[in-house]
Design an enzyme around this catalytic site. Structure first.
Site, PDB file in Angstrom:
ATOM      1  N   GLY A 149       0.825  -1.204   0.000  1.00 19.76           N
ATOM      2  CA  GLY A 149       0.000   0.000   0.000  1.00 19.76           C
ATOM      3  C   GLY A 149       0.859   1.254   0.000  1.00 19.76           C
ATOM      4  O   GLY A 149       2.087   1.202   0.035  1.00 19.76           O
TER       5      GLY A 149
ATOM      6  N   PHE B 141      -8.942  -6.172   4.376  1.00 12.56           N
ATOM      7  CA  PHE B 141      -8.378  -6.197   3.028  1.00 12.56           C
ATOM      8  C   PHE B 141      -6.923  -6.638   3.012  1.00 12.56           C
ATOM      9  O   PHE B 141      -6.385  -6.908   1.932  1.00 12.56           O
ATOM     10  CB  PHE B 141      -8.460  -4.803   2.391  1.00 12.56           C
ATOM     11  CG  PHE B 141      -9.851  -4.251   2.310  1.00 12.56           C
ATOM     12  CD1 PHE B 141     -10.675  -4.542   1.242  1.00 12.56           C
ATOM     13  CD2 PHE B 141     -10.351  -3.438   3.329  1.00 12.56           C
ATOM     14  CE1 PHE B 141     -11.960  -4.035   1.170  1.00 12.56           C
ATOM     15  CE2 PHE B 141     -11.635  -2.931   3.270  1.00 12.56           C
ATOM     16  CZ  PHE B 141     -12.443  -3.236   2.186  1.00 12.56           C
TER      17      PHE B 141
ATOM     18  N   SER C 281      -1.669 -10.641  -2.806  1.00 16.67           N
ATOM     19  CA  SER C 281      -2.720 -10.868  -3.805  1.00 16.67           C
ATOM     20  C   SER C 281      -2.228 -11.102  -5.231  1.00 16.67           C
ATOM     21  O   SER C 281      -3.016 -11.013  -6.172  1.00 16.67           O
ATOM     22  CB  SER C 281      -3.683  -9.674  -3.809  1.00 16.67           C
ATOM     23  OG  SER C 281      -2.987  -8.480  -4.141  1.00 16.67           O
TER      24      SER C 281
ATOM     25  N   THR D  25     -12.461 -13.358  -3.107  1.00 15.39           N
ATOM     26  CA  THR D  25     -12.105 -13.267  -4.520  1.00 15.39           C
ATOM     27  C   THR D  25     -12.785 -14.347  -5.351  1.00 15.39           C
ATOM     28  O   THR D  25     -13.074 -15.441  -4.866  1.00 15.39           O
ATOM     29  CB  THR D  25     -10.578 -13.405  -4.691  1.00 15.39           C
ATOM     30  OG1 THR D  25     -10.247 -13.501  -6.091  1.00 15.39           O
ATOM     31  CG2 THR D  25     -10.048 -14.651  -4.010  1.00 15.39           C
TER      32      THR D  25
ATOM     33  N   TYR E  22      -3.016 -18.409  -4.028  1.00 15.29           N
ATOM     34  CA  TYR E  22      -3.752 -17.202  -3.651  1.00 15.29           C
ATOM     35  C   TYR E  22      -5.227 -17.522  -3.442  1.00 15.29           C
ATOM     36  O   TYR E  22      -5.804 -17.217  -2.395  1.00 15.29           O
ATOM     37  CB  TYR E  22      -3.585 -16.114  -4.723  1.00 15.29           C
ATOM     38  CG  TYR E  22      -4.572 -14.980  -4.566  1.00 15.29           C
ATOM     39  CD1 TYR E  22      -4.537 -14.156  -3.447  1.00 15.29           C
ATOM     40  CD2 TYR E  22      -5.538 -14.737  -5.540  1.00 15.29           C
ATOM     41  CE1 TYR E  22      -5.458 -13.124  -3.295  1.00 15.29           C
ATOM     42  CE2 TYR E  22      -6.449 -13.701  -5.403  1.00 15.29           C
ATOM     43  CZ  TYR E  22      -6.404 -12.905  -4.277  1.00 15.29           C
ATOM     44  OH  TYR E  22      -7.316 -11.891  -4.130  1.00 15.29           O
TER      45      TYR E  22
ATOM     46  N   ASN F 292     -13.325  -8.668 -11.538  1.00 16.44           N
ATOM     47  CA  ASN F 292     -12.233  -7.786 -11.955  1.00 16.44           C
ATOM     48  C   ASN F 292     -12.532  -6.346 -11.553  1.00 16.44           C
ATOM     49  O   ASN F 292     -13.367  -5.686 -12.178  1.00 16.44           O
ATOM     50  CB  ASN F 292     -12.011  -7.887 -13.468  1.00 16.44           C
ATOM     51  CG  ASN F 292     -11.413  -9.217 -13.871  1.00 16.44           C
ATOM     52  OD1 ASN F 292     -11.971 -10.264 -13.552  1.00 16.44           O
ATOM     53  ND2 ASN F 292     -10.292  -9.191 -14.558  1.00 16.44           N
TER      54      ASN F 292
ATOM     55  N   ARG G  34      -2.249 -18.671 -21.523  1.00  7.72           N
ATOM     56  CA  ARG G  34      -1.671 -18.932 -20.211  1.00  7.72           C
ATOM     57  C   ARG G  34      -2.417 -20.094 -19.564  1.00  7.72           C
ATOM     58  O   ARG G  34      -3.651 -20.163 -19.616  1.00  7.72           O
ATOM     59  CB  ARG G  34      -1.756 -17.693 -19.321  1.00  7.72           C
ATOM     60  CG  ARG G  34      -0.912 -16.542 -19.809  1.00  7.72           C
ATOM     61  CD  ARG G  34      -1.028 -15.329 -18.918  1.00  7.72           C
ATOM     62  NE  ARG G  34      -2.382 -14.789 -18.909  1.00  7.72           N
ATOM     63  CZ  ARG G  34      -2.713 -13.611 -18.401  1.00  7.72           C
ATOM     64  NH1 ARG G  34      -1.773 -12.845 -17.882  1.00  7.72           N
ATOM     65  NH2 ARG G  34      -3.958 -13.192 -18.428  1.00  7.72           N
TER      66      ARG G  34
END
Length: 320
Positions: free
Chosen positions: A39, A72, A76, A116, A140, A169, A278
Protein backbone atom coordinates in the site's frame (compact mmCIF):
# COMPACT_ATOMS: atom_id res chain seq x y z
CA UNK A 1 -26.66 3.42 9.68
CA UNK A 2 -25.61 5.81 12.47
CA UNK A 3 -21.99 6.90 12.79
CA UNK A 4 -19.74 4.02 13.82
CA UNK A 5 -16.04 3.28 14.26
CA UNK A 6 -14.30 0.86 11.91
CA UNK A 7 -10.88 -0.75 11.59
CA UNK A 8 -9.86 -1.12 7.92
CA UNK A 9 -6.94 -3.53 7.49
CA UNK A 10 -5.00 -2.96 4.28
CA UNK A 11 -6.63 0.45 3.97
CA UNK A 12 -3.62 1.97 2.20
CA UNK A 13 -4.14 -0.32 -0.78
CA UNK A 14 -6.31 0.17 -3.85
CA UNK A 15 -9.67 -1.24 -2.74
CA UNK A 16 -9.16 -0.66 0.98
CA UNK A 17 -8.44 3.04 0.52
CA UNK A 18 -11.55 3.57 -1.63
CA UNK A 19 -13.72 1.77 0.93
CA UNK A 20 -12.17 3.83 3.74
CA UNK A 21 -12.98 6.99 1.78
CA UNK A 22 -16.62 5.92 1.36
CA UNK A 23 -16.88 5.17 5.09
CA UNK A 24 -15.58 8.63 5.95
CA UNK A 25 -17.94 10.25 3.45
CA UNK A 26 -20.80 8.41 5.18
CA UNK A 27 -19.82 10.04 8.49
CA UNK A 28 -18.04 7.11 10.16
CA UNK A 29 -14.74 7.08 12.05
CA UNK A 30 -12.00 5.05 10.39
CA UNK A 31 -8.67 3.64 11.51
CA UNK A 32 -6.46 2.23 8.76
CA UNK A 33 -4.04 -0.55 9.69
CA UNK A 34 -1.45 -1.24 6.97
CA UNK A 35 2.19 -2.32 6.92
CA UNK A 36 2.76 -0.44 3.62
CA UNK A 37 4.37 -3.50 2.02
CA UNK A 38 2.17 -2.95 -1.04
CA UNK A 39 0.00 0.00 0.00
CA UNK A 40 0.88 3.69 -0.11
CA UNK A 41 0.87 6.11 2.80
CA UNK A 42 -0.61 8.82 0.56
CA UNK A 43 -3.45 6.44 -0.24
CA UNK A 44 -4.81 6.68 3.29
CA UNK A 45 -7.73 9.12 3.00
CA UNK A 46 -7.66 12.41 4.88
CA UNK A 47 -9.64 12.09 8.09
CA UNK A 48 -8.65 8.49 8.81
CA UNK A 49 -6.36 7.59 11.68
CA UNK A 50 -3.37 5.64 10.38
CA UNK A 51 -1.51 2.88 12.16
CA UNK A 52 1.51 1.32 10.46
CA UNK A 53 1.61 -2.34 11.41
CA UNK A 54 0.84 -5.90 10.42
CA UNK A 55 -2.59 -7.48 10.68
CA UNK A 56 -0.93 -10.28 12.66
CA UNK A 57 -0.51 -7.70 15.44
CA UNK A 58 -4.04 -6.28 15.28
CA UNK A 59 -4.62 -7.14 18.96
CA UNK A 60 -2.28 -4.25 19.85
CA UNK A 61 -4.78 -1.71 18.52
CA UNK A 62 -8.18 -3.37 18.34
CA UNK A 63 -10.46 -2.79 21.33
CA UNK A 64 -14.13 -2.72 22.20
CA UNK A 65 -14.60 0.81 20.86
CA UNK A 66 -14.75 -0.56 17.31
CA UNK A 67 -18.08 -1.54 15.78
CA UNK A 68 -16.68 -3.68 12.95
CA UNK A 69 -13.62 -4.66 10.94
CA UNK A 70 -13.22 -4.52 7.16
CA UNK A 71 -10.39 -6.86 6.22
CA UNK A 72 -8.38 -6.20 3.03
CA UNK A 73 -4.84 -6.93 4.21
CA UNK A 74 -3.47 -9.78 2.08
CA UNK A 75 -0.89 -10.77 -0.49
CA UNK A 76 -2.72 -10.87 -3.81
CA UNK A 77 -0.43 -11.66 -6.76
CA UNK A 78 -1.51 -14.95 -8.32
CA UNK A 79 1.82 -15.61 -10.03
CA UNK A 80 3.84 -14.90 -6.90
CA UNK A 81 1.60 -17.21 -4.89
CA UNK A 82 2.66 -20.12 -7.10
CA UNK A 83 6.37 -19.62 -6.43
CA UNK A 84 6.08 -18.34 -2.84
CA UNK A 85 3.08 -20.20 -1.39
CA UNK A 86 4.49 -20.00 2.14
CA UNK A 87 4.21 -16.20 2.03
CA UNK A 88 0.52 -16.46 1.12
CA UNK A 89 -0.37 -19.02 3.79
CA UNK A 90 1.45 -16.92 6.40
CA UNK A 91 0.07 -13.51 5.39
CA UNK A 92 -3.44 -14.41 4.26
CA UNK A 93 -4.34 -17.30 6.53
CA UNK A 94 -2.07 -16.63 9.51
CA UNK A 95 -2.90 -12.93 9.48
CA UNK A 96 -6.64 -13.57 9.27
CA UNK A 97 -6.49 -16.09 12.10
CA UNK A 98 -4.73 -13.55 14.30
CA UNK A 99 -7.29 -10.91 13.36
CA UNK A 100 -10.23 -13.16 14.26
CA UNK A 101 -8.61 -13.91 17.62
CA UNK A 102 -8.13 -10.19 18.27
CA UNK A 103 -11.76 -9.50 17.37
CA UNK A 104 -12.98 -12.26 19.66
CA UNK A 105 -10.88 -10.96 22.53
CA UNK A 106 -12.01 -7.35 22.02
CA UNK A 107 -15.68 -8.26 21.57
CA UNK A 108 -15.85 -6.87 18.01
CA UNK A 109 -18.47 -9.08 16.39
CA UNK A 110 -18.90 -7.83 12.81
CA UNK A 111 -16.62 -8.44 9.83
CA UNK A 112 -16.58 -7.76 6.09
CA UNK A 113 -13.93 -9.79 4.28
CA UNK A 114 -12.31 -9.11 0.92
CA UNK A 115 -12.55 -12.47 -0.84
CA UNK A 116 -12.11 -13.27 -4.52
CA UNK A 117 -13.50 -15.03 -7.57
CA UNK A 118 -10.23 -17.01 -7.57
CA UNK A 119 -11.87 -19.27 -4.97
CA UNK A 120 -13.93 -20.84 -7.78
CA UNK A 121 -11.06 -21.84 -10.07
CA UNK A 122 -12.25 -23.17 -13.44
CA UNK A 123 -15.98 -22.30 -13.62
CA UNK A 124 -18.50 -25.08 -14.14
CA UNK A 125 -21.20 -22.68 -15.34
CA UNK A 126 -21.72 -19.08 -16.44
CA UNK A 127 -22.58 -16.82 -14.73
CA UNK A 128 -20.89 -18.08 -11.56
CA UNK A 129 -23.07 -18.33 -8.44
CA UNK A 130 -22.07 -18.66 -4.82
CA UNK A 131 -23.29 -22.28 -4.76
CA UNK A 132 -20.94 -23.33 -7.58
CA UNK A 133 -18.00 -25.59 -6.57
CA UNK A 134 -14.89 -23.93 -5.19
CA UNK A 135 -11.68 -25.40 -6.60
CA UNK A 136 -8.89 -22.79 -6.61
CA UNK A 137 -6.11 -23.31 -9.14
CA UNK A 138 -3.43 -21.34 -7.26
CA UNK A 139 -2.32 -20.73 -3.66
CA UNK A 140 -3.75 -17.20 -3.65
CA UNK A 141 -7.27 -18.49 -4.30
CA UNK A 142 -6.71 -21.39 -1.92
CA UNK A 143 -5.70 -19.12 0.95
CA UNK A 144 -8.70 -16.84 0.42
CA UNK A 145 -11.01 -19.86 0.42
CA UNK A 146 -9.36 -21.11 3.61
CA UNK A 147 -10.14 -17.77 5.27
CA UNK A 148 -13.75 -18.02 4.09
CA UNK A 149 -13.98 -21.42 5.82
CA UNK A 150 -12.32 -20.00 8.93
CA UNK A 151 -14.83 -17.16 9.08
CA UNK A 152 -17.75 -19.58 8.68
CA UNK A 153 -16.49 -21.56 11.66
CA UNK A 154 -16.11 -18.39 13.73
CA UNK A 155 -19.69 -17.40 12.92
CA UNK A 156 -21.06 -20.81 13.88
CA UNK A 157 -19.04 -21.17 17.08
CA UNK A 158 -18.86 -17.61 18.40
CA UNK A 159 -21.73 -15.67 16.81
CA UNK A 160 -19.65 -13.51 14.50
CA UNK A 161 -21.68 -11.56 11.91
CA UNK A 162 -19.67 -11.77 8.69
CA UNK A 163 -19.94 -11.15 4.96
CA UNK A 164 -17.37 -12.35 2.42
CA UNK A 165 -17.43 -10.41 -0.84
CA UNK A 166 -15.97 -12.29 -3.79
CA UNK A 167 -14.69 -9.73 -6.29
CA UNK A 168 -14.36 -10.31 -9.97
CA UNK A 169 -12.23 -7.79 -11.96
CA UNK A 170 -12.06 -4.51 -10.05
CA UNK A 171 -11.07 -1.46 -12.11
CA UNK A 172 -11.45 2.30 -12.34
CA UNK A 173 -10.49 4.93 -9.80
CA UNK A 174 -12.15 7.04 -7.14
CA UNK A 175 -10.78 10.31 -5.77
CA UNK A 176 -7.05 9.96 -5.31
CA UNK A 177 -7.12 6.14 -5.34
CA UNK A 178 -6.44 3.92 -8.35
CA UNK A 179 -4.57 0.78 -9.29
CA UNK A 180 -0.84 0.72 -8.56
CA UNK A 181 0.64 -2.75 -8.44
CA UNK A 182 4.27 -3.79 -8.65
CA UNK A 183 4.49 -5.77 -10.78
CA UNK A 184 1.28 -4.81 -12.59
CA UNK A 185 -0.77 -7.80 -13.72
CA UNK A 186 -4.26 -6.38 -14.40
CA UNK A 187 -5.38 -5.79 -17.97
CA UNK A 188 -6.79 -2.25 -17.87
CA UNK A 189 -3.78 -0.58 -16.16
CA UNK A 190 -1.43 -2.55 -18.44
CA UNK A 191 -3.20 -1.28 -21.56
CA UNK A 192 -3.17 2.24 -20.13
CA UNK A 193 0.60 1.96 -19.70
CA UNK A 194 0.81 1.42 -23.46
CA UNK A 195 -1.32 4.53 -24.02
CA UNK A 196 0.94 6.44 -21.65
CA UNK A 197 4.04 5.31 -23.54
CA UNK A 198 5.67 3.39 -20.69
CA UNK A 199 4.97 0.00 -22.29
CA UNK A 200 5.51 -0.84 -25.97
CA UNK A 201 2.55 -3.14 -26.53
CA UNK A 202 -0.10 -5.22 -24.80
CA UNK A 203 0.18 -9.00 -24.89
CA UNK A 204 -2.95 -10.88 -25.92
CA UNK A 205 -2.72 -14.35 -24.42
CA UNK A 206 -4.64 -16.51 -26.84
CA UNK A 207 -7.07 -15.54 -29.59
CA UNK A 208 -8.74 -18.91 -30.17
CA UNK A 209 -11.03 -19.17 -27.15
CA UNK A 210 -14.70 -20.09 -27.71
CA UNK A 211 -15.78 -16.45 -27.36
CA UNK A 212 -17.13 -13.98 -29.97
CA UNK A 213 -13.68 -12.57 -30.83
CA UNK A 214 -11.51 -15.43 -29.60
CA UNK A 215 -10.12 -13.63 -26.54
CA UNK A 216 -10.94 -14.18 -22.86
CA UNK A 217 -14.02 -12.53 -21.40
CA UNK A 218 -14.03 -11.03 -17.91
CA UNK A 219 -16.51 -9.24 -15.64
CA UNK A 220 -15.33 -5.72 -14.71
CA UNK A 221 -16.69 -3.81 -11.72
CA UNK A 222 -15.98 -0.18 -10.85
CA UNK A 223 -14.10 0.19 -7.55
CA UNK A 224 -16.67 2.76 -6.33
CA UNK A 225 -19.50 0.26 -6.84
CA UNK A 226 -17.41 -2.26 -4.96
CA UNK A 227 -16.96 0.16 -2.06
CA UNK A 228 -20.69 0.78 -1.82
CA UNK A 229 -21.24 -2.98 -1.52
CA UNK A 230 -19.02 -3.02 1.57
CA UNK A 231 -21.13 -0.40 3.31
CA UNK A 232 -24.24 -2.39 2.43
CA UNK A 233 -22.60 -5.54 3.79
CA UNK A 234 -21.93 -3.87 7.15
CA UNK A 235 -25.62 -3.12 7.48
CA UNK A 236 -26.71 -6.59 6.34
CA UNK A 237 -24.40 -8.74 8.54
CA UNK A 238 -26.34 -11.09 10.84
CA UNK A 239 -24.88 -12.58 14.06
CA UNK A 240 -24.02 -16.24 13.61
CA UNK A 241 -24.25 -16.08 9.80
CA UNK A 242 -21.49 -16.10 7.21
CA UNK A 243 -22.94 -14.59 4.04
CA UNK A 244 -21.00 -14.98 0.77
CA UNK A 245 -21.76 -12.62 -2.13
CA UNK A 246 -20.25 -12.32 -5.59
CA UNK A 247 -19.59 -8.78 -6.78
CA UNK A 248 -19.66 -8.20 -10.52
CA UNK A 249 -21.69 -6.55 -13.25
CA UNK A 250 -23.13 -9.80 -14.56
CA UNK A 251 -21.79 -9.19 -18.05
CA UNK A 252 -18.38 -9.61 -19.61
CA UNK A 253 -15.97 -7.79 -21.89
CA UNK A 254 -13.31 -9.51 -23.96
CA UNK A 255 -9.63 -8.60 -23.96
CA UNK A 256 -10.06 -7.05 -27.40
CA UNK A 257 -13.09 -5.05 -26.27
CA UNK A 258 -11.03 -3.63 -23.40
CA UNK A 259 -8.18 -2.72 -25.76
CA UNK A 260 -10.56 -1.07 -28.24
CA UNK A 261 -12.23 0.87 -25.42
CA UNK A 262 -8.85 2.17 -24.23
CA UNK A 263 -8.09 3.29 -27.79
CA UNK A 264 -11.34 5.25 -27.94
CA UNK A 265 -11.01 6.80 -24.46
CA UNK A 266 -7.33 7.79 -24.73
CA UNK A 267 -7.07 8.50 -28.45
CA UNK A 268 -3.84 6.47 -28.56
CA UNK A 269 -3.02 3.50 -30.79
CA UNK A 270 -2.47 0.38 -28.71
CA UNK A 271 -0.11 -2.09 -30.44
CA UNK A 272 -0.92 -5.72 -29.68
CA UNK A 273 1.49 -8.64 -29.34
CA UNK A 274 0.13 -12.13 -29.87
CA UNK A 275 1.09 -14.59 -27.14
CA UNK A 276 0.33 -18.18 -26.23
CA UNK A 277 -2.55 -18.99 -23.91
CA UNK A 278 -1.67 -18.93 -20.21
CA UNK A 279 -2.29 -22.12 -18.28
CA UNK A 280 -5.40 -21.91 -16.12
CA UNK A 281 -7.02 -18.98 -17.97
CA UNK A 282 -10.74 -19.82 -18.34
CA UNK A 283 -12.46 -18.55 -21.49
CA UNK A 284 -15.21 -16.73 -19.58
CA UNK A 285 -15.45 -15.48 -15.98
CA UNK A 286 -18.71 -13.64 -15.30
CA UNK A 287 -20.46 -13.24 -11.95
CA UNK A 288 -24.01 -13.66 -10.89
CA UNK A 289 -24.53 -10.86 -8.36
CA UNK A 290 -28.11 -11.89 -7.56
CA UNK A 291 -27.31 -12.68 -3.92
CA UNK A 292 -25.76 -9.24 -3.40
CA UNK A 293 -28.83 -7.66 -4.94
CA UNK A 294 -31.26 -9.67 -2.80
CA UNK A 295 -29.37 -9.64 0.51
CA UNK A 296 -27.47 -6.34 0.38
CA UNK A 297 -29.83 -4.34 -1.81
CA UNK A 298 -26.82 -3.64 -4.02
CA UNK A 299 -26.77 -3.08 -7.76
CA UNK A 300 -23.71 -1.70 -9.60
CA UNK A 301 -24.37 1.77 -10.99
CA UNK A 302 -21.22 2.16 -13.12
CA UNK A 303 -21.41 -0.77 -15.55
CA UNK A 304 -20.21 1.18 -18.61
CA UNK A 305 -16.72 -0.02 -19.59
CA UNK A 306 -15.79 3.34 -21.16
CA UNK A 307 -16.57 5.12 -17.88
CA UNK A 308 -14.46 2.64 -15.91
CA UNK A 309 -11.55 3.08 -18.33
CA UNK A 310 -11.87 6.89 -18.33
CA UNK A 311 -11.63 7.06 -14.54
CA UNK A 312 -8.60 4.75 -14.59
CA UNK A 313 -6.98 6.81 -17.40
CA UNK A 314 -7.40 10.07 -15.49
CA UNK A 315 -5.76 8.48 -12.44
CA UNK A 316 -2.93 7.05 -14.55
CA UNK A 317 -2.12 10.42 -16.10
CA UNK A 318 -2.23 12.21 -12.75
CA UNK A 319 0.24 9.76 -11.26
CA UNK A 320 2.52 9.30 -14.25
Amino acid sequence: MSAEKYLVTGGAGYVGSVVATHLLEAGHRVTVLDDLSTGFREGVPEGAEFVEGRVQDAARWLDGSYDAVLHFAASSQVGESVVKPEKYWDNNVGGSMALLAAMRSAGVRRLVFSSTAATYGEPVSTPITETDPTAPTNPYGATKLAVDHMIASECAAHGLAAVSLRYFNVAGAYGAAGERHDPESHLIPLVLQVALGTRESISVYGDDYPTPDGTCVRDYIHVADLAEAHLAALAAAVPGEHLVCNLGNGNGFSVREVIDTVRKVTGHPIPEAAAERRAGDPAVLVASARTAHERLGWTPARADLAGIVEDAWNFTRRNA
